[in-house]
Design a protein around this motif. Structure first.
Motif, mmCIF file in Angstrom:
data_model
loop_
_atom_site.group_PDB
_atom_site.id
_atom_site.type_symbol
_atom_site.label_atom_id
_atom_site.label_comp_id
_atom_site.label_asym_id
_atom_site.label_seq_id
_atom_site.Cartn_x
_atom_site.Cartn_y
_atom_site.Cartn_z
ATOM 1 N N ALA A 155 40.611 29.896 36.610
ATOM 2 C CA ALA A 155 40.281 30.230 35.578
ATOM 3 C C ALA A 155 39.584 32.033 35.529
ATOM 4 C CB ALA A 155 38.561 29.830 35.245
ATOM 5 N N VAL A 156 38.855 32.232 36.729
ATOM 6 C CA VAL A 156 38.670 33.703 36.815
ATOM 7 C C VAL A 156 39.710 34.025 36.906
ATOM 8 C CG1 VAL A 156 37.436 35.195 38.350
ATOM 9 C CG2 VAL A 156 36.180 32.713 38.324
ATOM 10 N N LEU A 157 41.126 34.211 37.904
ATOM 11 C CA LEU A 157 42.091 34.843 37.644
ATOM 12 C C LEU A 157 42.754 35.658 36.345
ATOM 13 C CD1 LEU A 157 44.188 33.844 40.932
ATOM 14 C CD2 LEU A 157 42.645 35.960 40.080
ATOM 15 N N GLY A 158 42.591 33.814 35.630
ATOM 16 C CA GLY A 158 43.149 34.396 33.692
ATOM 17 C C GLY A 158 41.985 36.018 33.097
ATOM 18 N N GLY A 159 41.034 35.751 33.413
ATOM 19 C CA GLY A 159 39.650 35.962 32.878
ATOM 20 C C GLY A 159 39.705 37.451 33.351
ATOM 21 N N SER A 160 39.861 37.715 35.082
ATOM 22 C CA SER A 160 39.978 39.090 35.394
ATOM 23 C C SER A 160 40.982 40.062 34.725
ATOM 24 C CB SER A 160 39.761 38.906 36.716
ATOM 25 O OG SER A 160 38.683 38.102 37.497
ATOM 26 N N LEU A 161 42.687 38.905 35.134
ATOM 27 C CA LEU A 161 44.010 39.811 34.511
ATOM 28 C C LEU A 161 43.483 39.919 32.878
ATOM 29 C CD1 LEU A 161 46.186 40.893 34.129
ATOM 30 C CD2 LEU A 161 47.232 38.104 33.855
ATOM 31 N N LEU A 162 42.791 39.927 32.011
ATOM 32 C CA LEU A 162 42.609 39.473 30.506
ATOM 33 C C LEU A 162 41.700 40.995 30.510
ATOM 34 C CD1 LEU A 162 43.161 39.220 27.542
ATOM 35 C CD2 LEU A 162 40.980 37.899 28.349
ATOM 36 N N ILE A 163 40.627 40.951 31.476
ATOM 37 C CA ILE A 163 39.316 42.086 31.359
ATOM 38 C C ILE A 163 40.395 43.237 32.015
ATOM 39 C CG2 ILE A 163 37.806 43.297 32.882
ATOM 40 C CD1 ILE A 163 36.744 40.020 32.775
ATOM 41 N N ALA A 164 40.807 43.362 32.933
ATOM 42 C CA ALA A 164 41.950 44.712 33.877
ATOM 43 C C ALA A 164 43.164 45.032 32.729
ATOM 44 C CB ALA A 164 42.797 43.885 34.814
ATOM 45 N N LEU A 165 43.250 44.142 32.173
ATOM 46 C CA LEU A 165 44.584 44.888 30.382
ATOM 47 C C LEU A 165 43.651 45.365 29.894
ATOM 48 C CD1 LEU A 165 47.139 41.698 30.035
ATOM 49 C CD2 LEU A 165 47.796 44.045 31.722
ATOM 50 N N HIS A 166 42.928 44.735 29.464
ATOM 51 C CA HIS A 166 41.244 45.433 28.449
ATOM 52 C C HIS A 166 40.905 46.928 28.979
ATOM 53 C CE1 HIS A 166 41.152 41.806 25.691
ATOM 54 N NE2 HIS A 166 40.463 42.489 25.204
ATOM 55 N N LEU A 197 53.815 50.269 33.872
ATOM 56 C CA LEU A 197 53.802 49.715 35.732
ATOM 57 C C LEU A 197 52.889 49.139 35.981
ATOM 58 C CD1 LEU A 197 56.262 53.033 37.252
ATOM 59 C CD2 LEU A 197 57.459 50.752 36.048
ATOM 60 N N LEU A 198 52.071 49.701 35.391
ATOM 61 C CA LEU A 198 50.140 49.119 36.105
ATOM 62 C C LEU A 198 50.172 47.742 35.461
ATOM 63 C CD1 LEU A 198 48.521 52.033 35.657
ATOM 64 C CD2 LEU A 198 48.818 51.018 38.085
ATOM 65 N N CYS A 199 50.848 47.963 34.345
ATOM 66 C CA CYS A 199 50.270 46.628 33.682
ATOM 67 C C CYS A 199 50.930 45.282 34.156
ATOM 68 C CB CYS A 199 50.888 46.815 31.835
ATOM 69 S SG CYS A 199 49.708 47.281 31.022
ATOM 70 N N LEU A 200 52.346 45.340 34.437
ATOM 71 C CA LEU A 200 53.387 44.663 34.632
ATOM 72 C C LEU A 200 53.103 44.269 36.474
ATOM 73 C CD1 LEU A 200 56.648 46.381 33.461
ATOM 74 C CD2 LEU A 200 55.773 44.563 32.988
ATOM 75 N N GLY A 201 52.560 45.769 36.434
ATOM 76 C CA GLY A 201 51.972 45.337 38.390
ATOM 77 C C GLY A 201 51.056 44.393 37.700
ATOM 78 N N LEU A 202 50.220 44.313 37.722
ATOM 79 C CA LEU A 202 48.728 43.485 37.638
ATOM 80 C C LEU A 202 49.255 41.901 36.929
ATOM 81 C CD1 LEU A 202 45.749 45.767 35.337
ATOM 82 C CD2 LEU A 202 46.247 44.487 37.383
ATOM 83 N N LEU A 203 50.660 41.171 36.124
ATOM 84 C CA LEU A 203 50.987 39.996 36.219
ATOM 85 C C LEU A 203 51.430 39.391 36.904
ATOM 86 C CD1 LEU A 203 52.224 41.400 32.286
ATOM 87 C CD2 LEU A 203 50.246 40.521 32.624
ATOM 88 N N LEU A 204 52.185 41.031 37.790
ATOM 89 C CA LEU A 204 52.877 40.232 38.774
ATOM 90 C C LEU A 204 51.621 39.088 40.143
ATOM 91 C CD1 LEU A 204 55.992 42.421 39.094
ATOM 92 C CD2 LEU A 204 55.736 40.222 38.628
ATOM 93 N N ALA A 205 50.822 40.716 39.915
ATOM 94 C CA ALA A 205 49.571 40.391 41.124
ATOM 95 C C ALA A 205 48.876 38.643 40.401
ATOM 96 C CB ALA A 205 48.273 41.744 40.922
ATOM 97 N N ARG A 232 50.832 35.982 41.802
ATOM 98 C CA ARG A 232 50.847 35.413 42.924
ATOM 99 C C ARG A 232 49.452 35.303 43.055
ATOM 100 N NH1 ARG A 232 54.311 35.387 47.426
ATOM 101 N NH2 ARG A 232 53.410 36.548 49.006
ATOM 102 N N LEU A 233 48.337 35.564 43.015
ATOM 103 C CA LEU A 233 47.421 35.278 43.402
ATOM 104 C C LEU A 233 46.632 33.756 43.342
ATOM 105 C CD1 LEU A 233 45.408 38.556 42.849
ATOM 106 C CD2 LEU A 233 46.231 37.475 45.287
ATOM 107 N N ARG A 234 47.563 33.458 41.797
ATOM 108 C CA ARG A 234 47.031 32.336 41.461
ATOM 109 C C ARG A 234 47.621 30.368 42.218
ATOM 110 N NH1 ARG A 234 48.310 30.581 35.129
ATOM 111 N NH2 ARG A 234 46.772 32.231 35.183
ATOM 112 N N GLY A 235 48.896 31.280 42.962
ATOM 113 C CA GLY A 235 50.117 30.329 43.142
ATOM 114 C C GLY A 235 50.468 29.105 42.654
ATOM 115 N N LEU A 281 54.720 39.553 26.474
ATOM 116 C CA LEU A 281 54.663 40.868 27.681
ATOM 117 C C LEU A 281 55.294 41.863 26.302
ATOM 118 C CD1 LEU A 281 55.932 42.038 29.717
ATOM 119 C CD2 LEU A 281 58.241 41.777 29.738
ATOM 120 N N GLY A 282 55.027 41.907 25.481
ATOM 121 C CA GLY A 282 54.828 43.071 24.514
ATOM 122 C C GLY A 282 53.501 44.020 23.492
ATOM 123 N N SER A 283 52.876 42.830 23.937
ATOM 124 C CA SER A 283 51.611 42.328 23.283
ATOM 125 C C SER A 283 50.788 42.924 25.112
ATOM 126 C CB SER A 283 50.933 41.487 22.577
ATOM 127 O OG SER A 283 50.911 40.585 23.954
#
Length: 498
Positions: A164-175, A217-225, A228-231, A340-342
């Motif tokens: 939950a925290v990783l998903g919310g953090s990813l959303l914040i990072a993309l924002h 590239l930063l966005c794609l890096g965040l998605l991959l990270a 990876r962290l979610r496991g 991915l587009g959005s």
């Protein structure tokens, strides 16, 4: 299949544009534009703001969620609603409120404060949902073994909040990567603000596109990270029977500090922007409020939002249907392509559509169809998620029975399928509608000449430091955004005990 493919192609257009333009520049051209001191400065500004915001929001969101869901703090239902309410205030409106009160807030600390207060509910909401899904028996067992409340949180609860925290953090990072209005108003330079400035100042295609490529590239890096962290660990409860009811932790002497902390957070995130809006609305009401202009702008905003909601939801139908009724690698690929587009920031989507429309279809440049295409790319996932959920809950048997009775495909669609999918279609359209009402970046670049929305009118006035004139547009945006916040808080608080 053909319609879903066309939708995926539109969603991937910005990425295709970046790849194609980068290939045309070649490595020497890219290195000349990217490996500069200015780009390094923008990268540092963006990365440190992103990291700081994610960290602050994680602490605020998880802490507030624990107080509401696991402690006996007074007024838990009220606090829940107040902690979700900041989502009704767009980040650029929040920035306007703070900068109009404290003009010296144009620093890294100011940007971190404003962005964190705007986005922490994105961690709070999934954390609340995760807490509600945990079986309290695990926590009670840990306490029975002698663990303190803090040890139970750290060793039992927090690991299960990981997804939950990783998903919310990813959303914040993309924002944060995509945020333009709030950071431009605070004069804090990031890739997004630099792309906009370069585009507006010199219409520099290569320079703006190179910066956009780094941003992608930063966005794609965040998605991959995040993946990876979610496991691959599973956190679901698999035991039989219902979970035991929660016994809230009594705070004792810590009740007053907890209430003070919640009051301070809600005050900074909600009371300050709403109070600032009210103040400037009163100050500007007698001299700067242009009611006819406000009504006209509201009408154009609602018209664009309604058109975008209808078109985007219609585009989501074939993809959502295919993902459920024709499961397979191709259907999954087409559906994921829209996400991915959005994930690409609005500034990149707008830049891609500007370039493509000028080169391929110059008669469409700065027209409503191009603007609606940008809205569709940005907000397709909001519609697809709800449509897919509706299709999942729609039995295939009804369509088969109608076909066996001789109903044609159009009749089955009109009389069986669409009525069953209506709730999901309506929910998706509502989400897109509310998102378009407060969209700023793509609208600034793509809106036809003479077309003004609430967001662009607010931006024009606030950029000229006409805070009294900007306030009415901000108030209307907040009022139009409030229904989504009400729905979120209502759905999340079902079953909550006081």
């Amino acid at each position: 299949m053909l319609l879903a493919t066309a939708v995926a192609a539109l969603a991937l257009l910005p990425l295709g544009y970046i790849v194609r333009y980068s290939a045309d520049l070649g490595w020497s051209g890219i290195s000349e534009l990217v490996f500069r001191d200015r780009v390094a400065e923008l990268l540092w500004n963006t990365v440190r703001l992103l990291g700081g915001t994610v960290a602050v929001c994680a602490v605020l969101g998880v802490g507030a969620a624990w107080l509401v869901e696991r402690s006996a703090v007074p007024g838990r239902r009220v606090w829940h609603v107040l902690l979700v309410a900041p989502l009704a205030v767009p980040a650029f409106v929040n920035s306007y409120a703070w900068i109009s009160l404290l003009p010296g807030l144009d620093t890294y600390g100011g940007a971190l404060l404003v962005v964190s207060l705007s986005y922490f509910p994105f961690v709070y909401l999934p954390a609340v949902a995760a807490f509600r899904g945990l079986d309290p028996a695990l926590e009670e067992t840990a306490r029975g073994l002698g663990l303190s409340t803090w040890a139970v949180f750290r060793r039992v609860q927090l690991p299960q909040l990981r997804v939950a925290v990783l998903g919310g953090s990813l959303l914040i990072a993309l924002h944060v990567l995509a945020e333009f209005g709030a950071l431009a108003m605070l004069r804090y330079p990031t890739f997004t603000t630099a792309i906009y400035d370069q585009y507006r100042a010199t219409f520099n295609g290569p320079g703006a596109t190179a910066l956009a490529g780094v941003l992608v590239l930063l966005c794609l890096g965040l998605l991959l990270a995040e993946l990876r962290l979610r496991g691959r660990r599973q956190y679901a409860r698999t035991g039989a029977g219902a979970a035991r009811p929660v016994r809230p932790v009594r705070l004792g002497a810590l009740t007053a500090p907890a209430l003070l902390g919640l009051t301070g957070l809600v005050g900074l995130a909600l009371a300050v922007p709403l109070g600032s809006l009210a103040t400037w609305l009163v100050r500007g009401a007698s001299t700067e409020l242009d009611v006819p202009e406000l009504l006209t702008t509201t009408g154009s905003t609602l018209g664009l939002a309604a058109a975008a909601a209808v078109i985007t939801t219609a585009m989501a139908l074939p993809t959502g249907w295919l993902a459920v009724r024709r499961r397979g690698p191709i259907a999954t690929l087409l559906e994921r392509s829209t996400y991915l587009g959005s994930a690409v920031p609005a500034i990149v989507i707008a830049l891609a559509l500007v370039t493509v429309s000028i080169r391929a279809t110059p008669w469409l440049y700065q027209t409503v169809p191009v603007l609606l295409a940008a809205y569709a790319i940005l907000f397709l996932p909001r519609a697809i998620v709800t449509v897919r959920a509706a299709v999942e809950q729609s039995p295939r048997l009804y369509d088969d029975v109608a076909a066996s009775l001789g109903a044609s495909a159009p009749d089955r669609l009109r009389r069986v399928t669409l009525p069953l999918l209506a709730p999901g279609i309506g929910a998706g359209a509502a989400l897109v509608f509310l998102a378009v009402v407060t969209e700023l970046t793509a609208t600034l670049l793509l809106a036809p000449t003479g077309t003004t929305t609430l967001a662009t009118a607010f931006w024009s006035s606030s950029s000229a430091l006409e805070y009294g004139a900007a306030a009415p547009y901000a108030v209307v945006m907040v009022l139009l955004s409030a229904p989504a916040t009400v729905l979120l808080s209502r759905d999340a608080r079902r079953g909550m005990t006081t």
